[in-house]
Design a protein around this motif. Structure first.
Motif, PDB file in Angstrom:
ATOM      1  N   ALA A  92      -3.284   0.938   4.628  1.00 29.09           N
ATOM      2  CA  ALA A  92      -2.155   0.852   3.702  1.00 29.09           C
ATOM      3  C   ALA A  92      -0.837   1.099   4.422  1.00 29.09           C
ATOM      4  O   ALA A  92       0.176   0.454   4.127  1.00 29.09           O
ATOM      5  N   THR A  93      -0.840   2.040   5.385  1.00 27.75           N
ATOM      6  CA  THR A  93       0.372   2.300   6.163  1.00 27.75           C
ATOM      7  C   THR A  93       0.766   1.068   6.969  1.00 27.75           C
ATOM      8  O   THR A  93       1.945   0.687   7.027  1.00 27.75           O
ATOM      9  N   LEU A  94      -0.220   0.438   7.582  1.00 28.97           N
ATOM     10  CA  LEU A  94       0.059  -0.759   8.370  1.00 28.97           C
ATOM     11  C   LEU A  94       0.581  -1.887   7.482  1.00 28.97           C
ATOM     12  O   LEU A  94       1.534  -2.594   7.845  1.00 28.97           O
ATOM     13  N   PRO A 116      -0.411  17.364   7.131  1.00 33.77           N
ATOM     14  CA  PRO A 116      -1.580  17.035   6.308  1.00 33.77           C
ATOM     15  C   PRO A 116      -1.737  15.537   6.037  1.00 33.77           C
ATOM     16  O   PRO A 116      -2.854  15.046   5.896  1.00 33.77           O
ATOM     17  N   ARG A 117      -0.630  14.800   5.974  1.00 41.70           N
ATOM     18  CA  ARG A 117      -0.711  13.359   5.725  1.00 41.70           C
ATOM     19  C   ARG A 117      -0.862  12.552   7.005  1.00 41.70           C
ATOM     20  O   ARG A 117      -1.342  11.404   6.973  1.00 41.70           O
ATOM     21  N   ARG A 118      -0.461  13.118   8.133  1.00 46.24           N
ATOM     22  CA  ARG A 118      -0.338  12.321   9.357  1.00 46.24           C
ATOM     23  C   ARG A 118      -1.666  11.701   9.771  1.00 46.24           C
ATOM     24  O   ARG A 118      -1.741  10.493  10.076  1.00 46.24           O
ATOM     25  N   GLY A 119      -2.722  12.488   9.845  1.00 50.26           N
ATOM     26  CA  GLY A 119      -4.018  11.954  10.249  1.00 50.26           C
ATOM     27  C   GLY A 119      -4.518  10.859   9.323  1.00 50.26           C
ATOM     28  O   GLY A 119      -4.824   9.740   9.772  1.00 50.26           O
ATOM     29  N   PRO A 120      -4.612  11.129   8.012  1.00 47.81           N
ATOM     30  CA  PRO A 120      -5.067  10.066   7.106  1.00 47.81           C
ATOM     31  C   PRO A 120      -4.191   8.827   7.120  1.00 47.81           C
ATOM     32  O   PRO A 120      -4.691   7.704   7.032  1.00 47.81           O
TER      33      PRO A 120
END
Length: 290
Positions: free
Chosen positions: A142-144, A129-133
């Motif tokens: 934000a991940t980057l 569920p979190r992977r795509g977003p």
């Protein structure tokens, strides 16, 4: 301090001072009939496997916590530092990359390489569920930022790294993330490895944004041969899957992206989107040292 002692200290620091050998996050076995048979059997066979020269730590960010796994090579660092691969989707990349690099270790001119893999704090390290977003959606920026501003500095404060051999790697959504990371931070990543990248998630950005010129990273793009709709149909792939490949133009867009970046997509014979991953990781491990 000897190189080995420095390595041990670095990994211990990354893990927050915990033991050097870290096992993957243990699953709490539920009681009664809800416990899967395989887990019950494994629990009775012995203790969880641990990996030498490895560590893990969690990093909190605006989009949630990420779990970071690190594996260091057995060799001491060269004068210029280790090569390093920052890999997305730790549950699908960390173990295979770690083993591949150790098996290829004697093949010159490849140098000793650290693996740093980003996952999520769940038992198998993949939070669908979190992977795509987190990789291609609203949380991707934000991940980057968490990777470039927090994770990379923490790793490279503990382990000596050669900036000329610093790769960002991912497959599928992770491949799209890796391309965006490398192309927007060419000063940070010397190499990009993108397996079956999901260009369809933002084709306007990928296929229209001018790539960096001076100091552009070296780029590897791979595809499974069965990601081409006609080949997939001939191989008996379910029609709905073939329709999805065609609608997203998975292969065509990835090939177009590779061409824009001055390279050609490498095709993994007989492989589908998922089954191409091991070959992609093996090629990426060697590509870092080209």
């Amino acid at each position: 301090m000897t190189p080995f002692a420095s390595l041990v200290l670095g990994l211990s620091t990354l893990a927050g001072g915990e033991a050097l050998a870290q096992d993957l996050p243990a699953r709490n076995l539920p009681a009664g009939d809800a416990t899967p048979h395989a887990e019950m059997a494994l629990a009775g066979l012995g203790s969880p496997v641990t990996l030498e020269r490895s560590a893990q730590f969690d990093v909190a960010g605006p989009a949630g916590v990420l779990r970071v796994l690190v594996s260091a090579p057995t060799a001491p660092p060269p004068p210029s530092g280790y090569g390093v691969i920052y890999a997305i989707d730790a549950g699908w990349t960390f173990g295979t990359l770690r083993d591949t690099l150790r098996l290829q270790g004697g093949d010159a001119p490849r140098g000793p390489t650290v693996v740093v893999a980003l996952g999520w704090p769940v038992p198998d390290l993949i939070d669908l569920p979190r992977r795509g977003p987190d990789l291609v959606g609203s949380n991707a920026a934000a991940t980057l930022a968490l990777l470039t501003d927090t994770i990379v500095p923490r790793i490279e404060a503990a382990l000596p790294v050669d900036p000329a051999h610093r790769m960002i790697l991912g497959h599928s959504f992770g491949g799209a993330f890796a391309l965006r990371a490398g192309l927007t931070h060419p000063e940070l990543f010397s190499h990009i490895a993108a397996g079956s990248p999901s260009i369809w998630t933002d084709p306007d950005w990928f296929l229209r944004t001018p790539p960096p010129q001076a100091g552009a990273p070296k780029v590897l793009v791979t595809l499974g041969a069965l990601e081409f709709p006609e080949a997939a149909a001939a191989a008996g792939t379910p029609p709905e899957r073939v329709d999805r490949l065609r609608a997203r133009d998975m292969a065509g867009r990835a090939e177009a992206m590779a061409t824009r970046l001055g390279t050609q997509a490498e095709i993994v014979d007989g492989a589908s989107h998922g089954s191409s991953v091991p070959a992609f990781l093996a090629r990426a491990a060697g590509f870092l040292w080209r």
